[in-house]
Design a protein around this motif. Sequence first.
Motif, PDB file in Angstrom:
ATOM      1  N   ILE A 112      22.542 -18.240 -10.007  1.00  0.00           N
ATOM      2  CA  ILE A 112      21.166 -18.649 -10.277  1.00  0.00           C
ATOM      3  C   ILE A 112      20.412 -18.766  -8.954  1.00  0.00           C
ATOM      4  CG2 ILE A 112      21.752 -19.866 -12.412  1.00  0.00           C
ATOM      5  CD1 ILE A 112      21.598 -22.490 -10.850  1.00  0.00           C
ATOM      6  N   GLY A 113      19.105 -18.795  -9.064  1.00  0.00           N
ATOM      7  CA  GLY A 113      18.282 -18.892  -7.862  1.00  0.00           C
ATOM      8  C   GLY A 113      16.898 -18.340  -8.136  1.00  0.00           C
ATOM      9  N   ALA A 114      15.959 -18.695  -7.271  1.00  0.00           N
ATOM     10  CA  ALA A 114      14.568 -18.288  -7.477  1.00  0.00           C
ATOM     11  C   ALA A 114      14.431 -16.779  -7.296  1.00  0.00           C
ATOM     12  CB  ALA A 114      13.658 -19.028  -6.496  1.00  0.00           C
ATOM     13  N   SER A 115      13.297 -16.279  -7.774  1.00  0.00           N
ATOM     14  CA  SER A 115      13.002 -14.859  -7.596  1.00  0.00           C
ATOM     15  C   SER A 115      12.969 -14.526  -6.106  1.00  0.00           C
ATOM     16  CB  SER A 115      11.646 -14.561  -8.238  1.00  0.00           C
ATOM     17  OG  SER A 115      11.328 -13.215  -8.056  1.00  0.00           O
ATOM     18  N   GLY A 116      13.620 -13.442  -5.745  1.00  0.00           N
ATOM     19  CA  GLY A 116      13.625 -13.024  -4.343  1.00  0.00           C
ATOM     20  C   GLY A 116      14.715 -13.656  -3.512  1.00  0.00           C
ATOM     21  N   SER A 117      15.564 -14.482  -4.143  1.00  0.00           N
ATOM     22  CA  SER A 117      16.602 -15.151  -3.358  1.00  0.00           C
ATOM     23  C   SER A 117      17.774 -14.231  -3.035  1.00  0.00           C
ATOM     24  CB  SER A 117      17.093 -16.398  -4.107  1.00  0.00           C
ATOM     25  OG  SER A 117      17.575 -16.047  -5.383  1.00  0.00           O
ATOM     26  N   VAL A 144      26.816 -20.565  -9.171  1.00  0.00           N
ATOM     27  CA  VAL A 144      26.495 -20.420  -7.754  1.00  0.00           C
ATOM     28  C   VAL A 144      24.983 -20.424  -7.612  1.00  0.00           C
ATOM     29  CG1 VAL A 144      26.587 -18.855  -5.783  1.00  0.00           C
ATOM     30  CG2 VAL A 144      28.593 -19.107  -7.267  1.00  0.00           C
ATOM     31  N   TYR A 145      24.471 -21.306  -6.789  1.00  0.00           N
ATOM     32  CA  TYR A 145      23.028 -21.366  -6.578  1.00  0.00           C
ATOM     33  C   TYR A 145      22.671 -20.701  -5.255  1.00  0.00           C
ATOM     34  CZ  TYR A 145      18.426 -23.054  -5.318  1.00  0.00           C
ATOM     35  OH  TYR A 145      17.124 -23.101  -4.910  1.00  0.00           O
ATOM     36  N   MET A 146      21.779 -19.716  -5.328  1.00  0.00           N
ATOM     37  CA  MET A 146      21.339 -19.013  -4.121  1.00  0.00           C
ATOM     38  C   MET A 146      19.910 -19.360  -3.785  1.00  0.00           C
ATOM     39  SD  MET A 146      22.856 -15.169  -4.392  1.00  0.00           S
ATOM     40  CE  MET A 146      22.153 -14.660  -2.826  1.00  0.00           C
ATOM     41  N   HIS A 147      19.663 -19.471  -2.485  1.00  0.00           N
ATOM     42  CA  HIS A 147      18.309 -19.731  -2.041  1.00  0.00           C
ATOM     43  C   HIS A 147      18.095 -18.949  -0.760  1.00  0.00           C
ATOM     44  CE1 HIS A 147      14.582 -22.009  -1.404  1.00  0.00           C
ATOM     45  NE2 HIS A 147      14.921 -22.031  -0.118  1.00  0.00           N
ATOM     46  N   ASP A 148      17.051 -18.143  -0.740  1.00  0.00           N
ATOM     47  CA  ASP A 148      16.685 -17.435   0.477  1.00  0.00           C
ATOM     48  C   ASP A 148      17.870 -16.688   1.105  1.00  0.00           C
ATOM     49  OD1 ASP A 148      15.010 -16.568   2.432  1.00  0.00           O
ATOM     50  OD2 ASP A 148      15.179 -18.378   3.677  1.00  0.00           O
ATOM     51  N   GLY A 149      18.649 -16.017   0.266  1.00  0.00           N
ATOM     52  CA  GLY A 149      19.719 -15.157   0.780  1.00  0.00           C
ATOM     53  C   GLY A 149      21.018 -15.863   1.101  1.00  0.00           C
ATOM     54  N   ARG A 150      21.043 -17.179   0.868  1.00  0.00           N
ATOM     55  CA  ARG A 150      22.288 -17.903   1.141  1.00  0.00           C
ATOM     56  C   ARG A 150      22.804 -18.555  -0.120  1.00  0.00           C
ATOM     57  NH1 ARG A 150      23.048 -18.511   6.554  1.00  0.00           N
ATOM     58  NH2 ARG A 150      21.143 -18.313   7.779  1.00  0.00           N
ATOM     59  N   ILE A 151      24.132 -18.728  -0.168  1.00  0.00           N
ATOM     60  CA  ILE A 151      24.708 -19.568  -1.214  1.00  0.00           C
ATOM     61  C   ILE A 151      24.567 -21.013  -0.745  1.00  0.00           C
ATOM     62  CG2 ILE A 151      26.812 -20.250  -2.409  1.00  0.00           C
ATOM     63  CD1 ILE A 151      27.662 -17.345  -2.398  1.00  0.00           C
ATOM     64  N   VAL A 152      23.797 -21.788  -1.498  1.00  0.00           N
ATOM     65  CA  VAL A 152      23.511 -23.160  -1.092  1.00  0.00           C
ATOM     66  C   VAL A 152      24.535 -24.116  -1.689  1.00  0.00           C
ATOM     67  CG1 VAL A 152      21.846 -25.044  -1.332  1.00  0.00           C
ATOM     68  CG2 VAL A 152      21.054 -22.721  -0.807  1.00  0.00           C
ATOM     69  N   GLU A 153      24.906 -23.832  -2.923  1.00  0.00           N
ATOM     70  CA  GLU A 153      25.813 -24.760  -3.602  1.00  0.00           C
ATOM     71  C   GLU A 153      26.551 -24.027  -4.708  1.00  0.00           C
ATOM     72  OE1 GLU A 153      23.885 -28.353  -4.754  1.00  0.00           O
ATOM     73  OE2 GLU A 153      25.661 -29.177  -5.731  1.00  0.00           O
TER      74      GLU A 153
END
Lengths: 220, 246
Positions: free
Chosen positions: B39-44, B213-222
């Motif tokens: 999961i993650g925002a658009s563009g992540s 898996v949560y992604m943000h801005d190209g990274r796995i955050v959590e």
Amino acid sequence: MPGFSHVINKFIQYFDVFIEAMFLTLKLTAASLLIAIVIGLFFALLKISRSKPLSLIADAYIGIVRGTPLIVQIFIFYFGLTEIVNISGFWAATWGLAFHNGAYIAEIFRGSIQSVDKGQSEAGRSLGMTRTLTMRRIILPQAFRRALPPLGNQFIIGLKDSSLAAFIGMPELFNIATTLGSANFDIMTYLLIVGVYYLVLVLLLTVLVNMIEKRMSVSD
Amino acid sequence: MSEKREMIKTEMLNKSFGDLHVLKDIDMKVLENDVVVLIGASGSGKSTLLRCLNFLEIKSSGKVILEDEEIDPKKEDLNKVRQRVGMVFQHFNLFPHKTVLGNVVEAPMMVKGVKKAQAIKEGKELLAKVGLADKANVYPSKLSGGQKQRVAIARALAMKPDIMLFDEPTSALDPELVGEVLSTMKELAKEGMTMVVVTHEMGFAREVADWVVYMHDGRIVERGHPQDLFDNPQEKRTQDFLGSIL
Ligand SMILES: Nc1ncnc2c1ncn2[C@@H]1O[C@H](COP(=O)(O)OP(=O)(O)OP(=O)(O)O)[C@@H](O)[C@H]1O
Ligand SMILES: [Mg+2]
């Protein structure tokens, strides 16, 4: 202007001659367009290939064809080819016309290939299909279908342009018309007659292309 | 009990498009039979990550390891690799000029050289499995979105992949058609298929995922089990994201 009944009379009188010339026109058109389709597909694939030199070759070919008059191309094929190989006027004209139409058909194919959604090739690739296999089995069948309307248009242009073969002595429709016209000091009559022949051929070709288009669109 | 095999592993995976750094030091692991929801925002970078896993995109640096074998795009025949990794797309990407069955048998016959009779038999079984046995001979244009996506799943399964990737498989569907696709996917998960799924269907993630898996801005955050990640996210960015969508 010649009278209507006069034109009809000449139409009937020279029917056999014109029909024979019409078959030559059709042969020239069919042979040159068939070759042009092969040339066109080849250069379209070159043009979209990932190799810069190959796509430049395609650009050069298309640029040369677009940038020079068809009559010059036909003359170069006629005088050039007959000088180096033993080739009939018919085949010189056919190759000249094929060389010319091939460039326009290449552009048509290129456009239709590129118009197929990128997702199609991704789906093919994701299934393990090679680039070539994806092109052949997935992209080209869809591209051909989309190319049909502009191809039909190019076929009509190709049919009419075959009249330029008259200038290298092919006794096709236009040649017969001008020959009869000047022999009888009655050029207008024969131009009107030959115009009707072309018009009917174009109409038949249009109907044919429409039929093929209908048959190919059953799936969508 | 023997330990589960690592089906997918990435180490320090990075991907850039020109100056745009899209994936940053991605370390992930997917074990056999596991379902991982991304999961993650658009563009992540979720789609890009999936596409790197079946080499529709080629990584800029780092490692992609499939079933304990590092895949070097320069040396490996990627067409062979892709046969092992099925992919389902948001917009189905069915072949419109082929019937439903034609879509399903195309790759087995043309790529693996499966005999026609055999491919058709297996294709029909797969269509029955996704509930579309009666649609074998229609063209995709006659199907609803949900049916199209189920055909796409059958088409990918026809290659007998070891891993299935789903990129927002229900995002292009009308709400009433989402359920049929999700239940096909649930069944697949139950059968033990290893799956990586990008989705916004949190209900599905809760019910089916082993890991989220949560992604943000190209990274796995959590990352975590669904209950933990959804009910007790540790990172502020995860909390914000979940707050914005729930
Ligand atoms: N082929 C490409 N060329 C250039 N930039 C790209 C390409 N593919 C993706 N990007 C960029 O990479 C970033 C991540 O895109 P990606 O599609 O992976 O995100 P996503 O998480 O799947 O988003 P979404 O939820 O909208 O699908 C975006 O900024 C996108 O514009
Ligand atoms: Mg995406």
